[in-house]
Enzyme design. Structure first.
Site, PDB file in Angstrom:
ATOM      1  N   THR B 100       3.944   1.735  -8.969  1.00 52.09           N
ATOM      2  CA  THR B 100       4.716   2.892  -8.495  1.00 52.09           C
ATOM      3  C   THR B 100       4.815   2.831  -6.970  1.00 52.09           C
ATOM      4  O   THR B 100       4.036   2.130  -6.319  1.00 52.09           O
ATOM      5  CB  THR B 100       4.014   4.193  -8.912  1.00 52.09           C
ATOM      6  OG1 THR B 100       2.673   4.166  -8.398  1.00 52.09           O
ATOM      7  CG2 THR B 100       3.953   4.326 -10.432  1.00 52.09           C
ATOM      8  N   LYS B 129      -0.638   0.679  -2.165  1.00 46.77           N
ATOM      9  CA  LYS B 129      -1.622   0.807  -1.085  1.00 46.77           C
ATOM     10  C   LYS B 129      -2.200   2.214  -0.951  1.00 46.77           C
ATOM     11  O   LYS B 129      -3.307   2.391  -0.477  1.00 46.77           O
ATOM     12  CB  LYS B 129      -0.964   0.473   0.256  1.00 46.77           C
ATOM     13  CG  LYS B 129      -0.579  -0.944   0.467  1.00 46.77           C
ATOM     14  CD  LYS B 129       0.204  -1.118   1.762  1.00 46.77           C
ATOM     15  CE  LYS B 129       1.575  -0.472   1.673  1.00 46.77           C
ATOM     16  NZ  LYS B 129       2.518  -1.184   0.791  1.00 46.77           N
ATOM     17  N   VAL B 156      -1.992  -6.293  -0.168  1.00 51.59           N
ATOM     18  CA  VAL B 156      -1.991  -6.900   1.168  1.00 51.59           C
ATOM     19  C   VAL B 156      -1.346  -8.274   1.096  1.00 51.59           C
ATOM     20  O   VAL B 156      -1.774  -9.115   0.316  1.00 51.59           O
ATOM     21  CB  VAL B 156      -3.420  -7.043   1.729  1.00 51.59           C
ATOM     22  CG1 VAL B 156      -3.387  -7.624   3.138  1.00 51.59           C
ATOM     23  CG2 VAL B 156      -4.141  -5.707   1.730  1.00 51.59           C
ATOM     24  N   GLY B 158       1.631  -9.257  -0.032  1.00 48.14           N
ATOM     25  CA  GLY B 158       2.572  -9.593  -1.109  1.00 48.14           C
ATOM     26  C   GLY B 158       2.017 -10.730  -1.945  1.00 48.14           C
ATOM     27  O   GLY B 158       0.930 -10.608  -2.514  1.00 48.14           O
ATOM     28  N   LYS B 228      -3.051  -1.331   4.969  1.00 52.23           N
ATOM     29  CA  LYS B 228      -3.501  -2.666   4.566  1.00 52.23           C
ATOM     30  C   LYS B 228      -4.799  -3.047   5.278  1.00 52.23           C
ATOM     31  O   LYS B 228      -5.679  -3.681   4.695  1.00 52.23           O
ATOM     32  CB  LYS B 228      -2.405  -3.693   4.866  1.00 52.23           C
ATOM     33  CG  LYS B 228      -1.188  -3.528   3.947  1.00 52.23           C
ATOM     34  CD  LYS B 228       0.011  -4.286   4.475  1.00 52.23           C
ATOM     35  CE  LYS B 228       1.207  -4.202   3.553  1.00 52.23           C
ATOM     36  NZ  LYS B 228       2.455  -4.658   4.202  1.00 52.23           N
ATOM     37  N   GLY B 319       8.505  -9.045  -1.267  1.00 56.29           N
ATOM     38  CA  GLY B 319       9.375  -9.721  -2.221  1.00 56.29           C
ATOM     39  C   GLY B 319       8.905  -9.419  -3.631  1.00 56.29           C
ATOM     40  O   GLY B 319       7.703  -9.428  -3.911  1.00 56.29           O
TER      41      GLY B 319
END
Lengths: 341, 341
Positions: B100, B129, B156, B158, B228, B319
């Site tokens: 989400t 996060k 953190v 991707g 992060k 991405g």
């Protein structure tokens, strides 16, 4: 955990220092109590079945003597020439660590030490590229057949965990290709050339700083990078290859003028080892802004993965303590695997 | 392995595609047969205890509809508002995956979903996060108390395995400090400014390219990087911290002239997150030749280790497919750990 240590130069001594400084921590975090039962240096050997005193050994080397001079609680000692390797590797020990100098022509004497150790059921950690570059597929086969662990983190990238990264951190993904700067000496020379020196001056500076050997050909003609590429290609990409499968050339013929012209266009020249449809070590034009484009003695590898994109890892490619830390990681993994049985 | 999937936007759909494309491989290499038993999107939910057909689900989203429209072998479906989360998480399933959108103010609704899932004995993978930035120490505590696995690789970097690298590849070493570029949007803007744009033009270009949101404040004021950093500081360096412990500022006030002056001296400005004696996200002067100094939307983290020196890892920070690949890594780790019991 009982260890037989082959080689006691900079890396071997750094490893001894690392064990001394981390002994409490190694026991509480990983359950490891390392005991060095034998050390072999270029002149002699010493065996103590109750364990050698590392501080004494380091003191002897500080005085530029052989471990043969060690004189406390000794089971056996002697000159290197008189040593029967087969006898030595029959000692009770869980692990043989090989930090002897690399020989990329025959892999010897390290190759014989490693195969003998495997046959005697010793787990092996080697920091020596030679045997792996020349015989990776058959050494792995021999280790599997004898059900022992063969570890070699220190052979590529010094303390930078390049092999572990690709093997452990990319689960569920596939590495399609890799390219890297695997030799710090040539990278230092090329960085010097970017700063205006011609090849010979850049090489002489590298010699003065201790980055290049008196005979620098292993580095500058690409042998060292090719050996590391063989290890990466076998271990990460399941290629069954050895040195003879690598097409390689070095950096001797790079001209300062050529470098200058490229720099003006935002490029530079790096000695790139790559494994894709070919297996090659060659000088290549690289964009200055590419993450792979590191300076000085740094090493860097870019992995091209199927789903996670391009991933680059950068670190020091050499150094006694860095290499010793890679050996210690291998030792911890062996301990963890022995614990599972 | 039965999975409840919260969220079915770009990352959720990429994850479904990844499962489809790798289903054979996941079974033969890792023994995983994933079965999605429920999907919840912003408008509705659908449950099928025998498993949902991922191709049908993807087709529905391609037509811009809710999973609520799914009509094959359905156990139960309905609108999101009518969903009782407690009931849903009582379903038979080994794992809940949360993709989400992040909320860095309250962490909701993700925080409630995760805590409810843990209480129902579900292992949790989150790409979100928010809950971790606001409540890392207590979530870890709750997971341990309930003996479940809480995984968050995708939060953190991707697809770049920053968390795994530090945790798995540096055994026997200690990480003393870390610093990194953790937000791709700000890095893209700063790279634009290096190329001569002023802040507003650089931001507008980032919006046009889809790298910055209509309200870009989470990125450019440092919230995202701070979140992060909290996760890294807790997980890698054992600090018990949350968002309120981070001193942070963004990049709004950086002037093109200031950037130009630094560039001439071989430096640039990057938004650096760092954990050493302080915990901060701030614009810093960085040497252009520093390995950390990556361009565009790339992320990079340098770990300062005690024995292996400085190690840098670089990759795409975002991405859909990259993030999905990180979730898949977590799923494989959960499978491997479940196998051990």
């Amino acid at each position: 955990m009982r260890i037989i240590l082959f080689g006691f130069g900079i890396v071997g001594q750094s490893f001894a220092k690392l064990l001394l400084s981390r002994s409490d921590d190694l026991y509480t975090r990983y359950g490891i109590k390392p005991r060095i039962v034998s050390v072999i240096d270029s002149k002699g050997y010493v065996i103590s079945q109750t364990g050698l005193d590392l501080e004494r050994l380091l003191q002897i080397k500080k005085n530029r003597k052989s471990v043969y001079e060690y004189d406390y609680n000794v089971t056996l000692k002697g000159l290197r020439d008189e040593l029967d390797i087969d006898d030595l590797l029959s000692l009770d020990a869980e692990c043989m660590i090989d930090v002897t100098p690399s020989n990329l022509k025959s892999g010897e004497p390290s190759l014989s030490y490693i195969t003998t150790a495997i046959k005697h059921g010793k787990n092996v950690i080697t920091a020596n590229k030679g045997p792996l570059a020349l015989a990776f597929p058959s050494l792995i086969e021999l280790a599997r057949y004898n059900n022992i662990m063969l570890k070699f983190s220190a052979t590529v990238g010094g303390g930078t965990p390049i092999l572990e990264f690709a093997k452990h951190c990319l689960k569920g993904d596939d590495i399609r290709a890799l390219r890297g700067i695997l030799n710090g000496t040539t990278n230092y020379i090329l960085t010097n050339m970017e700063n205006g020196l011609d090849f010979n001056d850049a090489l002489n500076d590298a010699k003065e700083k201790g980055y290049a050997e008196a005979d620098p050909s292993l580095d500058i003609d690409g042998y060292d990078a090719a050996a590391k590429l063989v290890i990466l290609a076998n271990w990460i990409m399941n290629r069954k290859v050895t040195m003879k499968d690598v097409e390689f050339s070095g950096i001797r013929d790079i001209k300062k003028e050529e470098m200058n012209k490229l720099l003006k266009k935002g490029y530079t020249i790096k000695l790139i080892a790559e494994c894709n449809d070919q297996l090659a070590v060659k000088p290549r034009e690289v964009l200055k802004s590419d993450p792979l484009c590191v300076n000085g003695t740094l090493n860097a590898v870019t992995f091209v993965s199927e789903h996670s994109g391009e991933l680059t890892i950068i670190g020091k490619g050499a150094g006694g303590m860095e290499t010793a830390s890679a050996i210690l990681r291998d030792l911890i993994e062996i301990r963890e695997d022995l614990g599972k049985i």
